[in-house]
Design an enzyme around this catalytic site. Sequence first.
Site, PDB file in Angstrom:
ATOM      1  N   HIS A  99       0.857  -1.178   0.000  1.00  0.00           N
ATOM      2  CA  HIS A  99       0.000   0.000   0.000  1.00  0.00           C
ATOM      3  C   HIS A  99       0.901   1.239   0.000  1.00  0.00           C
ATOM      4  O   HIS A  99       1.605   1.503   0.964  1.00  0.00           O
ATOM      5  CB  HIS A  99      -0.895  -0.011   1.232  1.00  0.00           C
ATOM      6  CG  HIS A  99      -1.906   1.091   1.239  1.00  0.00           C
ATOM      7  ND1 HIS A  99      -3.005   1.095   0.410  1.00  0.00           N
ATOM      8  CD2 HIS A  99      -1.991   2.228   1.966  1.00  0.00           C
ATOM      9  CE1 HIS A  99      -3.723   2.174   0.634  1.00  0.00           C
ATOM     10  NE2 HIS A  99      -3.121   2.884   1.576  1.00  0.00           N
ATOM     11  N   ASP A 152       0.746   5.137  -0.189  1.00  0.00           N
ATOM     12  CA  ASP A 152      -0.034   6.364  -0.185  1.00  0.00           C
ATOM     13  C   ASP A 152       0.578   7.350  -1.168  1.00  0.00           C
ATOM     14  O   ASP A 152       1.778   7.657  -1.094  1.00  0.00           O
ATOM     15  CB  ASP A 152      -0.064   6.978   1.212  1.00  0.00           C
ATOM     16  CG  ASP A 152      -0.969   6.212   2.168  1.00  0.00           C
ATOM     17  OD1 ASP A 152      -2.021   5.739   1.709  1.00  0.00           O
ATOM     18  OD2 ASP A 152      -0.621   6.085   3.351  1.00  0.00           O
ATOM     19  N   ASP A 193      -8.120   1.194   1.894  1.00  0.00           N
ATOM     20  CA  ASP A 193      -7.909   2.227   2.907  1.00  0.00           C
ATOM     21  C   ASP A 193      -8.542   3.535   2.459  1.00  0.00           C
ATOM     22  O   ASP A 193      -7.899   4.359   1.809  1.00  0.00           O
ATOM     23  CB  ASP A 193      -6.411   2.429   3.143  1.00  0.00           C
ATOM     24  CG  ASP A 193      -6.136   3.462   4.227  1.00  0.00           C
ATOM     25  OD1 ASP A 193      -7.014   3.692   5.065  1.00  0.00           O
ATOM     26  OD2 ASP A 193      -5.036   4.055   4.227  1.00  0.00           O
ATOM     27  N   HIS A 209      -6.806   9.495  -0.989  1.00  0.00           N
ATOM     28  CA  HIS A 209      -7.490   9.434   0.308  1.00  0.00           C
ATOM     29  C   HIS A 209      -6.697   9.982   1.488  1.00  0.00           C
ATOM     30  O   HIS A 209      -7.171   9.865   2.642  1.00  0.00           O
ATOM     31  CB  HIS A 209      -7.970   7.999   0.601  1.00  0.00           C
ATOM     32  CG  HIS A 209      -6.874   6.991   0.750  1.00  0.00           C
ATOM     33  ND1 HIS A 209      -6.600   6.050  -0.202  1.00  0.00           N
ATOM     34  CD2 HIS A 209      -5.994   6.763   1.755  1.00  0.00           C
ATOM     35  CE1 HIS A 209      -5.610   5.280   0.208  1.00  0.00           C
ATOM     36  NE2 HIS A 209      -5.225   5.695   1.404  1.00  0.00           N
TER      37      HIS A 209
END
Length: 795
Positions: free
Chosen positions: A27, A29, A139, A345
């Site tokens: 993951h 970001d 997420d 996000h």
Amino acid sequence: MNRTPTQDRAHWERTADRMLLAVGHAHIDSAWLWPVRETVRKCARTFTNMTTLAQEYPELVFACSSAQQYAWMKQQRPDIYARMKKAAADGNWVPVGGMWVEADGNLPGGEALARQLVYGRRFFAEEFGVGQPGIWLPDSFGYTAAYPQLARLAGAEWFLTQKLSWNETNRLPHHTFEWEGIDGSRIFTHCPPVDSYNASLTASENAHAEGNFNEKGVATRSLVPFGYGDGGGGPSRSMLEKARRLRDLEGSPKVVVESPDAFFEAARAEREGARLPVWRGELYLENHRGTYTSQARTKRGNRRSEALLREAELWAATAAVRSGAPYPYERLESLWQRVLLNQFHDILPGSSIAWVHQQAEREYGEIHAELETLIAEAAERLPGRPALLNAGPYARREVAVLAGGPGFPGAQRLADGRTAVLAEAGPLASGGEAQVREPVTARAQDGGFVLDNGVLTVVVDRRGLVTSVYDHAAGREAIAPGAVGNLLQLHPDDPNLWSAWNIDSYYRDVVHNLDTCESVALADEGPLLASVRVERVHGDSRFVQHVELAAESRQVTVRNDIDWQERDMVLKAAWPLDVHAERESAEIQFGHVQRPTHENTSWDAARFELWAHRWVHVGERRWGAALLTDSTYGHDVRRDTRQDGGTTTTLRLSLLRSPHSPDPQADRGTHRFGYALLAGAGIEEAVAGGYALNLPLRAAPARAAALVTLDTTDVVVESVKLADDRSGDVVVRLYEACGGAVGARLSAGFTLAGAQDCDLLEQPERELEPEDGVVGLAFRPFQIRTLRLRPAAKK
């Protein structure tokens, strides 16, 4: 004994009753505690590691989302990109999710959320030759009830998230279920019971995944995303060695490394013929509610970008069809992709470091300037004489406020140098000046002022508070007895964890009402616009508001100019309404949801902070009111029974926060934004009012006839553009906005050679049969439809 992967899977299928499909993941970001430019380097390091590791562990399947991150590698690190493509061809690398970035699940507008899917899926199809059967969004801070329909229209068959495991109060009762959206569309959904997207395949994690699985006994499979994440990294050698040992270990759930598509295919097959549980409506995260409000300038930049993109596409398409002007495909695509990146996000929700949000604000300034240029260029190519352009989907008769000098004979010069003019314009078309039927007047009263336009009478008292909004047509007062509207309220806002993310329920225990002011003065007296200027001070913060009433309007508008210098506080604007509302209706993408105004259950009580897009409505059978916003998302609603037996329903907009982490200066500084109370409004009026507030009429050097018109106001045109395939077809996205099945007749403002129903990606699905340039359509409640209209060749 060594088995091939196929033999291993077959053995596993025969013997296991507890199956974990492990999917390699990192993951990353796209921004958070680092800026976007560092994410590019994180991607380069992680993707290099994964392609190297795949050579040592040929069973590795690495699922990687976000087309934007692939595009960075293609543009800046073509050597790494070539390795990624080879790994994909070898079966070690799986593009997933089909979105431009892993966007926030609530705040992007309807068309923006559609474009996340369009640009992401198109990239993977063109670059990797693969479709995208799923939405991979582990997420994000809650998930709009528009997702199931949008996902299905984009070709997705499954949806994955694990974030709901973060709920503070209630446990989601399912891990594998059908998720039903507001239109009735359903999508097969899985929430990994391992409760992590950064698993390491430890014994404790695997045991938790097994014991936590809500569907155990009726299903045997759950998915485990494993690998270092948030900042990237991915699976390690030790994790892959664990996976090898756990393929067939007595007493342990059996682990096999597989792709998400393989998991969902097997999970669906296992439940074939069974009645799956259904979760209807939004997937509300009982956590991170502050993200509806944090970093207000970022949110305003996004909302304005979405509105300007709509205008730019509409007027550029109109100019192309009407006068043969070139359509700016590449410029629009680049601008869309920049806006979509900032919907990641941890950017749009306001949960990144200061660097990220400062960069986002600069980006929005550049985006807005470029879009204004595109709009001006398109308007100059339209035929005819000067006019006012209406990019909204509804006909409008309203007072428009324009920059600069009068320009119209009946214009009113405002105190701030702008000009007010009463205008009339059709949907998606131009209009002109109209004659006012009854002017708005203003008079002093007891140190305050009374504004009256014959539709509403609005009283602003000596404290600058709205004590009355009287609806003449209904013969009733909007403001609850003994209460005041537009009351600014301050609450201490220092949550136990995650300052920028969270609002804790106990913030409501302490409130400070800003019910005194430095001055109340009449700024504009009519005849088109009357305005009361109110100035307040609290500590180092200054609040300047203009409470406005326009001629012929049912709307009280509040323009805010705030210098916000608070720390760990939240600012609310309260409107206590004399209405008995069992529920609120709040706009989401392509429709609206209803939420209770009471707290009968723990699920109701956990929704103490809510989100909406352009409007929130509360009402009774024959009367209602809506709050409209131009950039605010967060709000709350509550109801109280008065001593007289009546009900007060209070809507409060969450205007500003001031969290201390990860940006210690978050939201401090100047803010300019607006909101409005629309009295005597039903859902249709709320929808129209929300569009109007966000798409102000625009002065232009020429007139524009609408490319499409509809015979019903229940169906809304969300976007008009030229097809991305450069065919010259006009693409129109529409949806039913009021929640009821309806027929519609769409008329083309040009000679129509043909029409097609399409999926979200503009790929034709079936031919329509227009008659004399009119296409007959049927909509179910909240249905989204994308049409391609083929103009006839010009002779």
